[in-house]
Scaffold this motif. Structure first.
Motif, short mmCIF file in Angstrom:
data_model
loop_
_atom_site.label_atom_id
_atom_site.label_comp_id
_atom_site.label_asym_id
_atom_site.label_seq_id
_atom_site.Cartn_x
_atom_site.Cartn_y
_atom_site.Cartn_z
N PHE A 179 11.34 5.14 4.69
CA PHE A 179 11.24 3.95 5.57
C PHE A 179 10.18 3.09 5.53
CE2 PHE A 179 14.51 4.49 8.88
CZ PHE A 179 15.16 5.78 8.43
N PHE A 180 8.80 3.73 5.31
CA PHE A 180 7.72 2.99 5.33
C PHE A 180 7.73 1.73 4.05
CE2 PHE A 180 2.95 2.29 4.12
CZ PHE A 180 2.81 1.62 5.39
N SER A 181 8.21 2.70 2.99
CA SER A 181 8.14 1.82 1.75
C SER A 181 8.93 0.62 1.66
CB SER A 181 8.24 2.73 0.62
OG SER A 181 8.22 1.93 -0.74
N GLY A 237 13.31 -0.03 9.67
CA GLY A 237 13.07 0.51 10.82
C GLY A 237 12.29 -0.23 11.88
N MET A 238 11.81 -1.67 11.50
CA MET A 238 11.33 -2.30 12.32
C MET A 238 11.62 -3.91 12.44
SD MET A 238 7.31 -3.02 11.25
CE MET A 238 7.17 -4.67 11.69
N GLY A 239 12.60 -4.20 11.94
CA GLY A 239 13.03 -5.59 11.83
C GLY A 239 12.59 -6.51 10.93
N PHE A 258 -3.15 -0.19 11.41
CA PHE A 258 -3.70 0.84 10.48
C PHE A 258 -3.75 0.28 9.07
CE2 PHE A 258 -0.39 3.05 8.62
CZ PHE A 258 0.70 3.28 9.42
N TYR A 259 -2.78 -0.54 8.71
CA TYR A 259 -2.35 -1.40 7.62
C TYR A 259 -3.58 -1.91 7.17
CZ TYR A 259 0.70 -2.23 3.63
OH TYR A 259 1.24 -2.68 2.36
N VAL A 260 -4.16 -2.94 8.07
CA VAL A 260 -5.19 -3.81 7.89
C VAL A 260 -6.51 -2.99 7.45
CG1 VAL A 260 -4.31 -5.70 8.99
CG2 VAL A 260 -5.99 -4.06 10.20
N LEU A 318 0.85 -1.28 0.02
CA LEU A 318 0.11 -0.05 -0.05
C LEU A 318 0.71 1.38 -0.06
CD1 LEU A 318 -2.68 -1.18 2.48
CD2 LEU A 318 -3.02 -0.89 0.06
N GLY A 319 1.96 1.27 0.47
CA GLY A 319 2.91 2.23 0.63
C GLY A 319 3.46 2.82 -0.81
N ASN A 320 3.40 1.85 -1.79
CA ASN A 320 3.69 2.49 -3.00
C ASN A 320 2.50 2.94 -3.79
OD1 ASN A 320 5.49 -0.04 -2.01
ND2 ASN A 320 6.92 0.47 -3.39
N1 PFF Z 1 6.45 -1.60 2.81
C1 PFF Z 1 5.05 -1.74 2.98
C2 PFF Z 1 4.49 -1.04 1.93
O1 PFF Z 1 4.94 -0.08 1.24
O2 PFF Z 1 3.15 -0.94 1.97
C3 PFF Z 1 4.67 -1.49 4.33
C4 PFF Z 1 5.42 -2.25 5.47
C5 PFF Z 1 5.98 -3.33 5.56
C6 PFF Z 1 5.94 -0.99 6.24
C7 PFF Z 1 6.74 -3.61 6.47
C8 PFF Z 1 6.69 -1.33 7.35
C9 PFF Z 1 7.24 -2.83 7.51
F1 PFF Z 1 8.11 -3.28 8.17
#
Ligand code: PFF
Length: 446
Positions: free
Chosen positions: A223-225, A229-231, A102-104, A25-27
Motif C-alpha cells: 500500500f505504502f509503496s 489508500g489515501m487518494g 514522518f516522511y519529511v 523512500l518506500g522503495n
Molecule cells: N509511495 C511512496 C514511497 O514509496 O516512498 C510514499 C507514498 C506516497 C505513500 C504517496 C503514500 C502516498 F499516498
C-alpha cells in the motif's frame, strides 16, 4: 473551476510523475530493511504476489475514480456516492497529514546525508563508525528538524506552483536518471567481496520464517509503496485525459515500482553482508550501509552525493504527491487559494513532524505499548489507515459503482479487457476480506 483543471501534458509525463509518486523512500529506504527484517526472498515473493493482485487492482480502481470525476478524493466520492461517501475521501486527506509528517523526517535525513557525503565525513567502511554517526545525527534535537523543514519547504514550493508542468517536467528527467544510477550501484554492491551471503539471503526463499506477520508487512508495504489508500492515485487520475489506457499505464507504473524496490534490496542487502552488518538493523540500514559501499568505490564520494541527491529527489516527487490531495481538496471543495492551502497544510505537517523527529532522540523513551511517536505514525498509516482507505475504494467500486467502472476502465468498451469481471470480484470480495483480516490481525497483534 473544473474547466480550468490541469492535465498531464503527455502519457510519458503522467507515467513518470505517477511512478515518481510510487517510487520513493518506500522503495529505496523502507523495502530493503523490511525485507531484511522478514527473512529476505520469501518476503519478496509474497510482496510480489500482493502487488500483482491487490496492488494493481487498487491502483486501477483509484485512477478510474479520479479520471471519471476529475476531482479530489472527497469530491470524487461525493460525486459518485453522495454525501455519505465523502468521508472515504476525507480519511485519505487525513492519512496524508500523518504520512507526510514522518516522511519529511526521513527525507530530511537524505538531505543531511548529501551534506555529510560532500564534506567527506563518512569516508569509512567501518559499520560501527557509520552506525554511530547515524545515531548521533538522528538523535539531535534541531539539526534533523531543520533538514525536515527544508525538505517540507521544497515540497511546498513545488506544490504551490501547480502540479502539472513542474512535477511532470522534473519527473521526466529525474526518474530515468534514478534508474541508471540504481543499476550502477547494484552492479557495485553485488560484486563486493563477501556479497554472496547477501545474494543467497535474497535468492533462497526460506518459508519457515514466513508467518502472518510477514504477510501483514508485505501488504502494508505494498500500500505504502504503490501510494494507494489515501487518494493520491484518485488525484493524479483526475489530471488524466479520457483516452489514456489506464490498465496498461498502471501495469507499467507498478512494474517500475516493484523493479526499483527489488533493485534497492539488491543494492543494500549484499552490501550489508559484505560489511558485516545485521540485515534486520531496521530504519538505519540504508544510511549506514551505503556510505560503506561508497567508501570502497573509486570516486565513491561523488557516487554518494549523487545517490543521496537522487534519493532526496525520489522522496520529493513522492512527498509532492502526498501533499497534493489535501491541496486539491481545499482548492476544489472550499475555494481556498492554492498558495494559502499549501502553506497551512505544510505548517501543520511540520508541527506533527516535531515529535516524529524527536522520537529518535529526546523522545525515544516516550513510548506507548513499545512504540515511539514515529513508530505509531508509521504503524497507524501503513497498517490501519492506508488499508482501510483501500478497503473503502474496493467496496465502493465493487458494490456501488461496478457497471460504470467497467465501462470507464475499458474506455467505453474500446479496450478489450477479458479480466474485467475478475477485477470487479477481486474488489468486491477478495480485497475487502483480505484487508479486513489483515487490519484486524495487525491491530489485535499490536
Ligand atoms: N509511495 C511512496 C514511497 O514509496 O516512498 C510514499 C507514498 C506516497 C505513500 C504517496 C503514500 C502516498 F499516498
Amino acid at each position: 473551476m473544473l474547466a480550468a483543471r490541469e492535465h498531464w501534458g503527455s502519457r510519458f509525463g503522467f507515467i513518470m510523475a505517477t511512478a515518481g509518486s510510487a517510487i520513493g523512500l518506500g522503495n529505496i529506504w523502507r523495502f530493503p530493511y523490511i525485507a531484511g527484517e522478514n527473512g529476505g526472498s520469501a518476503f519478496i515473493l509474497i510482496y510480489l504476489a500482493v502487488v500483482l493482485s491487490f496492488g494493481i487492482s487498487l491502483v486501477m480502481a483509484e485512477m478510474v475514480l479520479g479520471r471519471a470525476t476529475q476531482r479530489n478524493p472527497v469530491g470524487a466520492f461525493r460525486a459518485l456516492g453522495g454525501p455519505r461517501w465523502a468521508f472515504a475521501g476525507g480519511l485519505g486527506v487525513l492519512t496524508g497529514f500523518v504520512i507526510l509528517s514522518f516522511y519529511v523526517v526521513v527525507a530530511g535525513w537524505t538531505l543531511a546525508y548529501i551534506v555529510f557525503m560532500a564534506g567527506n565525513e563518512l569516508a569509512t567502511t567501518e559499520s560501527a563508525v557509520l552506525g554511530a554517526h547515524f545515531g548521533n545525527f538522528t538523535s539531535q534535537t534541531f539539526a534533523p528538524l531543520l533538514a525536515a523543514a527544508v525538505f517540507m519547504a521544497m515540497t511546498a514550493w513545488i506544490v504551490a506552483g501547480g502540479v502539472g508542468k513542474g512535477i511532470e517536467r522534473a519527473s521526466k528527467v529525474l526518474m530515468p536518471l534514478l534508474f541508471v544510477l540504481l543499476l550502477a550501484l547494484v552492479a557495485r554492491s553485488v560484486t563486493m567481496p563477501g556479497a554472496d551471503a547477501g545474494l543467497a539471503f535474497l535468492l533462497t526463499p526460506d518459508f519457515s520464517r514466513v508467518d502472518m506477520n510477514t504477510v501483514i508487512s508485505a501488504t502494508a508495504q505494498a500500500f505504502f509503496s504503490l501510494s494507494i489508500g489515501m487518494g493520491v492515485m484518485i488525484t493524479y487520475g483526475s489530471y488524466l485525459q479520457r483516452d489514456v489506457n489506464i490498465p496498461r499505464s498502471t501495469l507499467i507504473i507498478v512494474l517500475l515500482d516493484v523493479g526499483v524496490a527489488v533493485l534497492a534490496a539488491l543494492m543494500v542487502l549484499p552490501a550489508v553482508f559484505a560489511v558485516g552488518l545485521d540485515p534486520s538493523a531496521g530504519p538505519g540500514l540504508t544510511f549506514i550501509t551505503l556510505p560503506a559501499v561508497f567508501a570502497s568505490l573509486p570516486f565513491g564520494q561523488v557516487f554518494g552525493v549523487l545517490f543521496f541527491s537522487l534519493l532526496a529527489i525520489a522522496a520529493l516527487t513522492s512527498a509532492v504527491s502526498i501533499l497534493e490531495p489535501m491541496i486539491a481538496w481545499a482548492v476544489d471543495e472550499h475555494g481556498i487559494r492554492r498558495g494559502v492551502a499549501t502553506l497551512v497544510a505544510s505548517l501543520v505537517c511540520l508541527l506533527l513532524a516535531i515529535p516524529a523527529s524527536l522520537s529518535f532522540g529526546p523522545l525515544s523513551d516516550a513510548t506507548l505499548a513499545g512504540r515511539t511517536f514515529f513508530d505509531w505514525m508509521d504503524f497507524l498509516a501503513n497498517n490501519v489507515m492506508l488499508p482501510l482507505g483501500g478497503l473503502l475504494v474496493a467496496s465502493f467500486i465493487g458494490w456501488r459503482w461496478s457497471g460504470p467502472a467497467r465501462a470507464h476502465l475499458s474506455n467505453d468498451g474500446t479496450l478489450c479487457l477479458p479480466w474485467l469481471s475478475a477485477w470487479i470480484w477481486l474488489l468486491r470480495i477478495g480485497a475487502p476480506v483480505a484487508i479486513a483480516a489483515l487490519v484486524w490481525q495487525a491491530v489485535g497483534g499490536s
